[in-house]
Design a protein around this motif. Structure first.
Motif, PDB file in Angstrom:
ATOM      1  N   SER A  90       2.262   5.806  11.651  1.00  0.00           N
ATOM      2  CA  SER A  90       2.999   5.231  12.782  1.00  0.00           C
ATOM      3  C   SER A  90       3.088   3.716  12.663  1.00  0.00           C
ATOM      4  N   GLY A  91       2.268   3.132  11.778  1.00  0.00           N
ATOM      5  CA  GLY A  91       2.242   1.679  11.620  1.00  0.00           C
ATOM      6  C   GLY A  91       1.318   0.987  12.592  1.00  0.00           C
ATOM      7  N   ASP A  92       0.599   1.761  13.406  1.00  0.00           N
ATOM      8  CA  ASP A  92      -0.340   1.191  14.372  1.00  0.00           C
ATOM      9  C   ASP A  92      -1.410   2.233  14.694  1.00  0.00           C
ATOM     10  N   PHE A  93      -2.188   1.987  15.756  1.00  0.00           N
ATOM     11  CA  PHE A  93      -3.271   2.883  16.131  1.00  0.00           C
ATOM     12  C   PHE A  93      -2.898   3.796  17.302  1.00  0.00           C
ATOM     13  N   SER A  94      -1.596   4.033  17.499  1.00  0.00           N
ATOM     14  CA  SER A  94      -1.145   4.725  18.704  1.00  0.00           C
ATOM     15  C   SER A  94      -1.205   6.244  18.612  1.00  0.00           C
ATOM     16  N   ARG A  95      -1.405   6.795  17.437  1.00  0.00           N
ATOM     17  CA  ARG A  95      -1.263   8.249  17.305  1.00  0.00           C
ATOM     18  C   ARG A  95      -2.396   9.019  17.962  1.00  0.00           C
ATOM     19  N   ILE A  96      -3.625   8.543  17.851  1.00  0.00           N
ATOM     20  CA  ILE A  96      -4.769   9.151  18.525  1.00  0.00           C
ATOM     21  C   ILE A  96      -5.548   8.038  19.223  1.00  0.00           C
ATOM     22  N   PRO A  97      -6.406   8.363  20.194  1.00  0.00           N
ATOM     23  CA  PRO A  97      -7.005   7.315  21.049  1.00  0.00           C
ATOM     24  C   PRO A  97      -8.170   6.570  20.408  1.00  0.00           C
ATOM     25  N   TRP A  98      -7.867   5.740  19.434  1.00  0.00           N
ATOM     26  CA  TRP A  98      -8.887   4.912  18.808  1.00  0.00           C
ATOM     27  C   TRP A  98      -9.430   3.878  19.786  1.00  0.00           C
ATOM     28  N   VAL A  99     -10.707   3.541  19.641  1.00  0.00           N
ATOM     29  CA  VAL A  99     -11.320   2.395  20.313  1.00  0.00           C
ATOM     30  C   VAL A  99     -11.505   1.340  19.234  1.00  0.00           C
ATOM     31  N   ILE A 100     -10.842   0.192  19.391  1.00  0.00           N
ATOM     32  CA  ILE A 100     -10.663  -0.742  18.277  1.00  0.00           C
ATOM     33  C   ILE A 100     -11.292  -2.097  18.593  1.00  0.00           C
ATOM     34  N   ASP A 101     -12.232  -2.539  17.751  1.00  0.00           N
ATOM     35  CA  ASP A 101     -12.736  -3.899  17.845  1.00  0.00           C
ATOM     36  C   ASP A 101     -11.735  -4.867  17.221  1.00  0.00           C
ATOM     37  N   ASP A 102     -11.793  -6.134  17.659  1.00  0.00           N
ATOM     38  CA  ASP A 102     -10.919  -7.162  17.096  1.00  0.00           C
ATOM     39  C   ASP A 102     -11.105  -7.245  15.584  1.00  0.00           C
ATOM     40  N   GLY A 103     -10.025  -7.386  14.877  1.00  0.00           N
ATOM     41  CA  GLY A 103     -10.072  -7.550  13.426  1.00  0.00           C
ATOM     42  C   GLY A 103      -9.440  -6.399  12.674  1.00  0.00           C
ATOM     43  N   TRP A 104      -9.539  -5.187  13.193  1.00  0.00           N
ATOM     44  CA  TRP A 104      -8.920  -4.036  12.544  1.00  0.00           C
ATOM     45  C   TRP A 104      -7.413  -4.052  12.785  1.00  0.00           C
ATOM     46  N   ILE A 105      -6.659  -3.803  11.724  1.00  0.00           N
ATOM     47  CA  ILE A 105      -5.204  -3.740  11.809  1.00  0.00           C
ATOM     48  C   ILE A 105      -4.716  -2.534  10.993  1.00  0.00           C
ATOM     49  N   VAL A 106      -3.459  -2.199  11.147  1.00  0.00           N
ATOM     50  CA  VAL A 106      -2.787  -1.242  10.271  1.00  0.00           C
ATOM     51  C   VAL A 106      -1.746  -2.008   9.476  1.00  0.00           C
ATOM     52  N   ASP A 107      -1.814  -1.899   8.141  1.00  0.00           N
ATOM     53  CA  ASP A 107      -0.823  -2.592   7.316  1.00  0.00           C
ATOM     54  C   ASP A 107      -0.559  -1.803   6.038  1.00  0.00           C
ATOM     55  N   ASP A 108       0.279  -2.363   5.174  1.00  0.00           N
ATOM     56  CA  ASP A 108       0.693  -1.663   3.953  1.00  0.00           C
ATOM     57  C   ASP A 108       0.110  -2.284   2.695  1.00  0.00           C
ATOM     58  N   THR A 109      -1.020  -3.008   2.824  1.00  0.00           N
ATOM     59  CA  THR A 109      -1.554  -3.728   1.663  1.00  0.00           C
ATOM     60  C   THR A 109      -2.210  -2.809   0.632  1.00  0.00           C
ATOM     61  N   ASN A 110      -2.823  -1.699   1.076  1.00  0.00           N
ATOM     62  CA  ASN A 110      -3.556  -0.868   0.115  1.00  0.00           C
ATOM     63  C   ASN A 110      -3.731   0.563   0.642  1.00  0.00           C
ATOM     64  N   PRO A 111      -2.643   1.304   0.825  1.00  0.00           N
ATOM     65  CA  PRO A 111      -2.780   2.674   1.323  1.00  0.00           C
ATOM     66  C   PRO A 111      -3.282   3.611   0.223  1.00  0.00           C
ATOM     67  N   SER A 112      -3.967   4.678   0.631  1.00  0.00           N
ATOM     68  CA  SER A 112      -4.368   5.692  -0.353  1.00  0.00           C
ATOM     69  C   SER A 112      -3.199   6.591  -0.700  1.00  0.00           C
ATOM     70  N   ASP A 113      -2.254   6.699   0.233  1.00  0.00           N
ATOM     71  CA  ASP A 113      -1.092   7.564   0.059  1.00  0.00           C
ATOM     72  C   ASP A 113      -0.025   7.057   1.017  1.00  0.00           C
ATOM     73  N   LEU A 114       1.203   7.351   0.745  1.00  0.00           N
ATOM     74  CA  LEU A 114       2.318   6.961   1.607  1.00  0.00           C
ATOM     75  C   LEU A 114       2.350   5.445   1.805  1.00  0.00           C
ATOM     76  N   ILE A 115       2.407   4.945   3.075  1.00  0.00           N
ATOM     77  CA  ILE A 115       2.735   3.529   3.280  1.00  0.00           C
ATOM     78  C   ILE A 115       1.600   2.727   3.897  1.00  0.00           C
ATOM     79  N   PHE A 116       0.910   3.281   4.922  1.00  0.00           N
ATOM     80  CA  PHE A 116      -0.013   2.479   5.718  1.00  0.00           C
ATOM     81  C   PHE A 116      -1.453   2.970   5.623  1.00  0.00           C
ATOM     82  N   SER A 117      -2.373   2.066   6.002  1.00  0.00           N
ATOM     83  CA  SER A 117      -3.784   2.406   6.170  1.00  0.00           C
ATOM     84  C   SER A 117      -4.386   1.454   7.196  1.00  0.00           C
ATOM     85  N   ALA A 118      -5.540   1.841   7.747  1.00  0.00           N
ATOM     86  CA  ALA A 118      -6.300   0.921   8.596  1.00  0.00           C
ATOM     87  C   ALA A 118      -7.022  -0.066   7.684  1.00  0.00           C
TER      88      ALA A 118
END
Length: 200
Positions: A90-118
């Motif tokens: 989805s490009g963000d943390f919206s798909r399931i109800p994550w509890v997120i500390d500051d610093g974590w992002i979703v980006d495309d720098t190093n995915p294991s598969d497809l496009i994005f990773s945390a």
């Protein structure tokens, strides 16, 4: 018929006092795949579970009496457990109800598969926190398996940093070494839990 976004785990208990008629049997189908063919009596209930894929699927159990078979077959405690999946596409943390500390992002720098990773990015201009967590609360009636893939950045092995995975407050995995993407899993018991991925 089962409709699901990510698939589910299906479980059931089966018992039989079938006779030994060679054509008497109980079958369990997962779509067109046979998960079990039972032709003999069972001394007690046996447990069967399997993964049902995403989309619309059909699970069928069918008894055939054969040539005059006089046995019985019972099923009980049917269970359907959701398969919780987030590939962060989805490009963000919206798909399931994550509890997120500051610093974590979703980006495309190093995915294991497809496009994005945390991703928890750090560099020399950013003060490194003592701990930053990415947490998902789960509630399972039967328990299940936690599976994930992770990668530790270049230079990780030369620092004092840690990557830990917790179930509640218990460390189930701890990593210090630099890795390319690496798959891992851990058993999670039934009940309510918080699963935490922590960069420290």
């Amino acid at each position: 018929t089962i409709d699901s976004i990510d698939g589910v785990y299906f479980s059931m208990y089966i018992n039989s006092d079938m006779s030994f008629d060679k054509n008497e049997y109980l079958e369990v189908y997962n779509n067109d795949e046979v998960e079990l063919m039972l032709r003999t009596p069972t001394p007690d209930y046996i447990y069967l579970d399997f993964f049902v894929p995403a989309g619309r699927s059909t699970v069928i159990w069918s008894y055939n009496s054969g040539n005059g078979g006089e046995g019985n077959a019972w099923v009980d405690e049917i269970g359907i457990t959701p398969h919780l999946l987030d590939g962060f596409e989805s490009g963000d943390f919206s798909r399931i109800p994550w509890v997120i500390d500051d610093g974590w992002i979703v980006d495309d720098t190093n995915p294991s598969d497809l496009i994005f990773s945390a991703h928890f990015p750090t560099n020399d201009t950013i003060a490194r926190p003592s701990s930053r967590n990415l947490t998902i609360p789960v509630n399972s009636t039967r328990g299940g398996k936690l599976s994930f893939s992770f990668s530790l950045g270049v230079g990780f092995a030369k620092s004092n940093d840690l990557f830990r995975v917790y179930v509640d407050s218990v460390t189930v995995r701890e990593y210090r070494l630099e890795e390319k993407y690496f798959g891992c899993d851990s058993v999670v018991s039934s009940g309510e839990h918080n699963i935490t991925f922590s960069y420290q």
